[in-house]
Design an enzyme around this catalytic site. Structure first.
Site, short mmCIF file in Angstrom:
data_model
loop_
_atom_site.label_atom_id
_atom_site.label_comp_id
_atom_site.label_asym_id
_atom_site.label_seq_id
_atom_site.Cartn_x
_atom_site.Cartn_y
_atom_site.Cartn_z
N GLY D 205 -2.85 2.26 -8.06
CA GLY D 205 -3.32 0.88 -7.93
C GLY D 205 -2.89 -0.03 -9.05
CG ASP D 230 -2.96 6.79 2.96
OD1 ASP D 230 -3.86 6.05 3.39
OD2 ASP D 230 -2.63 7.85 3.50
CG LEU D 231 -1.98 1.41 -3.24
CD1 LEU D 231 -0.84 0.44 -3.09
CD2 LEU D 231 -3.21 0.74 -3.80
CG ASP D 232 0.23 3.22 -5.66
OD1 ASP D 232 1.22 2.56 -5.29
OD2 ASP D 232 -0.66 2.75 -6.39
CD GLU D 233 -2.39 9.10 -2.11
OE1 GLU D 233 -1.78 10.16 -1.91
OE2 GLU D 233 -3.35 9.03 -2.88
#
Lengths: 287, 287, 287, 287
Positions: D205, D230-233
């Site tokens: 994040g 998914d964020l940064d996933e």
């Protein structure tokens, strides 16, 4: 009156003008020779200084020296909020807690056997008896305190009774795989050092190498930190990492990671035992 | 009378008691606030100190301050042998020398374009004209000084004439692939910084990646150093390395190594341009 | 007929078309399951392949398998110049040579005690008796073969007589600080592994940390390599490095370097003992 | 009929006996010369193979070759589940998205200008116009698509309209600081590569350097990964790290971290653009 030749003076408190000048002046006037001086001011204005000095032929009274340092601060200094500590350079007394894995313990024992640990291992305590033969080779007391059939509190009480025999200055968790309760931790504030087998804050908790494998990271690591009441959350003292690739299973990473864990733990202990670590909130300042 | 707010005081000379106390005291009495102070005493007893301070509302006369620092040294200090330098924090003026490779120059130009270099690039000088278009994009003078048909001395004289236009404080050899004569180097004592494409002192001289490949090393590196009269032998400012393996050819290593070279050079320049580097014999002390 | 389930097939020779196809075909037809296959072709056209396979329920005759591999090579292959070796996966038998330093030996002993070395330490041989107590803790024979009052050849003959008892497959020089003569080395071609306390080829020879300090390097390292007849010149198996700074004395570097040395040696041994290292001229190919 | 000389064959599917033998056999019979072959079998039994070959004088029909590879698999192979892809070695067409920071973009532009990117930058798209002058220097179209006064969806639609002009094979987020919606990401499955300024999964994040400072980590890093919903996933392609200490503020870490970010992104792109990366669930297999 101290007879030790080398000493470490630790000072921390709110920054104000002239603090370095003040301390170096007091030591100078007492004929004490500064070997190394290092200081840091945090962005929020907290001042930290570590001064290593030798007394040489000079004699001095530690209490009187501390008194003078505290009471002759320059104008503007917040005397109430400033802390001075004065330690002779000497080995710390420690107890090591382990579970089943030998690599960190073995590292500490070999270093201890050859006088490279900056500490005296008073005893090893474990909730299993697997590592007793290893400890026995080095002539160090081994206490097997099983957690079987005990509540967490009962088990910790049993450990505390064992620790009471030794009165250690520091507890070293050399892969001790049980979470400690706040009640236990509070008895050793900033005096418990743990090695966690990940690059914190990545992979907090159980099975970090399994987590690392599943996330597909390209680098693994280990973290030595003080233990506070949040799991894997205390101030970080030292970290190191190692490249991995997709071919390595979680088990391979665990094997490779052990080399990182034991070296990081040893490096962190060296810093702590040489009075080089200040704790500031959740950060460790290493001077 | 200076108008700049931040300053760096550099002191070096034989160690003796009370030097830190002396400097911090003088600055304290002038109302100057120390932002960061770092000092080092070498095993042979040489004292180095870098003190970064801000004047704030205080005004001071640099010459007078230096005079006071020099003339009120504590008893026992060797005044003759102690050097003080006082620099306002400001960008250095530099000229960059290159041959054919663009990676270090490109790195410097991008940083310069976004004001991240702590220096002003006055000009780029090259013995080839290959990089002229790149330099042109950034609006910086490019001087093509060919070595063709010239003796080494004639070529260096031509370069010196170009440099005379700019009077740079530092020369940066950003992959300038010709050996400089002592006559040239002596005109810029401790003011020429070179990037060498190996982890010195391994693989001195030509074709270090070829040498690295043939020796079968598992790690390659780069070294930023001051240039003195022995090839690849001046004080080392910064180094970094990168893992390689047997699959990589000398050409692959050269490609990978470029990333290390340009970052190491930039890091070294940042240290030098911020007055953080002392030279002591063949060693660089970074404070 | 072998009863071991896992095997390593090593092949090397001039490259030609269809070699991978040939080997995988022969293994496939014998019902042998390839677990891992890795191959490398050098810029000069030498082909290296390591094939790890398991026999599962299949039975096979090693000699017959090797015979088939050798005699059914595809057209164009240089049968004379191609070598096949077939090893069951098993621990290697080793003797460790040391002088006075304990760190590499301690590392090997702890790993051995917990079955992590991929080797059996048959004995430890030293020209001093300092490490006898440490070795004694682990129940391994220790042979003190002093060099006092002996010529180099007499001393080596005495060591060879001790080694003759054990017939080791590999000699590990775990900080054995005497140069070996070609006569000695020739008896163990590509079977002696040394750890050198520098990032070779930097700082060949004695006192590398002293040399590193004086040169002012910013990174130190260690190198595990096969021993051939030129000092510190054999094929490099593994290397690692560690950042240092001007504050560290040669003695500090030596202390810090020990952590690198022992881990690099262990990593190199793991590669060699798992039949992952080919020697090609002065380079080690790790598959 | 292809005229390119070098090709990459990518195969993945459930492992079974004889797959390497099958592929090398088909290529061998077509007179195609394998330059490099690398394969990996995951713990869950998934087989991945990358085969780089050159056609030399041989001519071949890609479709026919793929057909033969698919239809003549050895007994036991799961033909339905096995995928073959055959790519000529050539540059990929990309569009780069940025916000305000120049360091990753500058790195890509310099590499592109000197033909080192293995890709053609068709255009740069940004939600600010700050980097227009930099992009302009390199003669590449710059599209300023402000998000001001637009919903997230409207902004993404505007970007999509711009991308439609170029039909890029890959989108490179070179510090594009807005979260993309699933609707956008789904249009470029496994074709968006992002650089995140932390050692993921630590500090997901916003403001990772601020988080790193507050957590007091001793090492910072950067992560290049594919973007999924998914964020940064998404699957991690490359990571690297850098040591920091307590003296560095969050701003200092951000400055130092930029050097890591840009190199990690470049390395990841090199792997992707050379068809070396397989995606397996949330892991990237790099062959």
């Amino acid at each position: 009156m101290t007879v030790s030749d080398k000493h470490v003076l630790l000072m921390d408190g709110p920054d104000s003008k002239g603090l370095i000048y003040h301390v170096t002046g007091v030591l100078f006037r007492h004929g004490l020779n500064i070997i190394h001086n290092d200081e840091y001011v945090s962005p929020s204005g907290q001042f930290f200084m570590r001064t290593e000095f030798e007394s040489g032929n000079a004699t001095f009274d530690s209490e009187a020296l501390l008194h003078e340092l505290r009471t002759t601060l320059p104008e503007g200094a917040n005397q109430e909020a400033i802390t001075f500590r004065l330690n002779p350079k000497r080995k710390k007394n420690i107890v090591v807690l382990v579970t089943k894995e030998h690599h960190c313990l073995g590292e500490l024992l070999i270093r201890y056997a050859f006088d490279e640990l900056d500490a005296t291992i008073l005893a090893v305590v474990s909730n299993y008896n697997l590592l007793q033969p290893l400890v026995g080779k080095f002539g160090i007391p081994f206490h097997y305190v099983s957690h079987e059939g005990k509540t967490r509190e009962e088990h910790e009480q049993a450990i505390l009774r064992t620790l009471a025999i030794y009165e250690p200055e520091y507890l070293v968790l050399a892969k001790y795989m049980r979470v400690l309760t706040p009640g236990f931790v509070n008895q050793f504030p900033n005096r418990i050092i743990n090695i966690h087998h990940s690059f914190l804050p990545a992979f907090i908790g159980a099975n970090p190498y399994r987590q690392a494998y599943e996330r597909g990271v390209k680098i693994i690591g280990a973290t030595a930190h003080f233990v506070n009441n949040d799991l894997d959350e205390g101030p970080i003292i030292a970290q190191d990492v190692k490249e991995v690739n997709h071919r390595q299973t979680a088990a391979d990473m665990a094997t490779e990671g052990k080399d990182v864990e034991k070296i990081v733990l040893s490096q962190a202990l060296k810093l702590v035992f040489n009075d080089r670590v200040f704790i500031s909130g959740n950060r460790a300042i290493v001077l």
